[in-house]
Design an enzyme around this catalytic site. Structure first.
Site, PDB file in Angstrom:
ATOM      1  N   ILE A  62       0.942  -1.130   0.065  1.00  0.00           N
ATOM      2  CA  ILE A  62      -0.097   0.049   0.000  1.00  0.00           C
ATOM      3  C   ILE A  62       0.966   1.150   0.059  1.00  0.00           C
ATOM      4  O   ILE A  62       1.005   1.764   1.148  1.00  0.00           O
ATOM      5  CB  ILE A  62      -1.024   0.134   1.219  1.00  0.00           C
ATOM      6  CG1 ILE A  62      -1.931  -1.232   1.433  1.00  0.00           C
ATOM      7  CG2 ILE A  62      -2.007   1.284   1.153  1.00  0.00           C
ATOM      8  CD1 ILE A  62      -2.705  -1.232   2.381  1.00  0.00           C
ATOM      9  N   PRO A  63       1.469   1.887  -0.962  1.00  0.00           N
ATOM     10  CA  PRO A  63       2.368   3.002  -1.229  1.00  0.00           C
ATOM     11  C   PRO A  63       1.475   3.998  -1.217  1.00  0.00           C
ATOM     12  O   PRO A  63       0.277   4.170  -1.528  1.00  0.00           O
ATOM     13  CB  PRO A  63       2.927   2.897  -2.733  1.00  0.00           C
ATOM     14  CG  PRO A  63       2.036   1.683  -3.486  1.00  0.00           C
ATOM     15  CD  PRO A  63       1.490   0.784  -2.422  1.00  0.00           C
ATOM     16  N   HIS A  64       2.195   4.878  -0.380  1.00  0.00           N
ATOM     17  CA  HIS A  64       1.466   6.320  -0.138  1.00  0.00           C
ATOM     18  C   HIS A  64       2.576   7.421   0.209  1.00  0.00           C
ATOM     19  O   HIS A  64       3.477   6.915   0.371  1.00  0.00           O
ATOM     20  CB  HIS A  64       0.346   6.218   1.166  1.00  0.00           C
ATOM     21  CG  HIS A  64       1.428   5.555   2.361  1.00  0.00           C
ATOM     22  ND1 HIS A  64       1.489   4.117   2.487  1.00  0.00           N
ATOM     23  CD2 HIS A  64       1.541   6.184   3.580  1.00  0.00           C
ATOM     24  CE1 HIS A  64       1.996   4.203   3.708  1.00  0.00           C
ATOM     25  NE2 HIS A  64       2.034   5.174   4.498  1.00  0.00           N
ATOM     26  N   GLY A  65       2.222   8.728   0.304  1.00  0.00           N
ATOM     27  CA  GLY A  65       3.065   9.828   0.377  1.00  0.00           C
ATOM     28  C   GLY A  65       3.532   9.978   1.824  1.00  0.00           C
ATOM     29  O   GLY A  65       2.905   9.528   2.769  1.00  0.00           O
TER      30      GLY A  65
END
Length: 146
Positions: A62-65
């Site tokens: 779950i890539p996120h900033g």
């Protein structure tokens, strides 16, 4: 939340095997495409991955900033891509890449729902077996329910 966090156009299937960073860029590009984030958010997703892995287990990342990139989020949104071939995610196999951008605490509810789905190996197997992005979207439709 008045708008859907996960739109049908943000659910994809991908045949080609890609690297981790390319998968993150693709997840971010979908978030940009659906109007959830500015393009700068994608760089923040790569920066986050450089400091801590977003691999969650059961073929899910779950890539996120970063926190500093919150100003580049226009609205809460989600992208969901299932890959036909596993991605090497720093030694772990990933088949599902879920890009996420959240305003306030909206993303926490989304993450909770995704965690419930992916904590059940039978549910993960069902998602792997579906034939199309449309079927994936239908299977994930409760992510949008408040």
């Amino acid at each position: 939340m008045t708008e859907q966090i996960l739109s049908s156009g943000a659910v994809r299937t991908a045949d080609a095997a890609v690297g981790r960073d390319d998968a993150i860029r693709a997840a971010g590009a979908i978030l940009v495409e659906v109007g959830a984030v500015d393009a700068a958010y994608v760089d923040a997703m790569l920066e986050r991955e450089g400091s801590v892995s977003t691999y969650m287990g059961n073929y899910l990342a779950i890539p996120h900033g970063t926190n500093e990139a919150k100003g580049t989020i226009r609205k809460s949104g989600l992208s969901f891509t299932r890959y036909a071939e596993p991605i090497d995610w720093d030694g772990d196999e990933v088949r599902f890449v879920v890009g996420i951008a959240g305003i306030d605490n909206e993303h926490l509810e989304i993450l909770s729902k995704i965690a419930i789905i992916f904590s059940d190996e039978d549910e993960v197997e069902k998602l792997l077996a579906l034939d199309s992005a449309e079927e994936l979207y239908a299977a994930l439709s409760d992510v949008n329910e408040s």
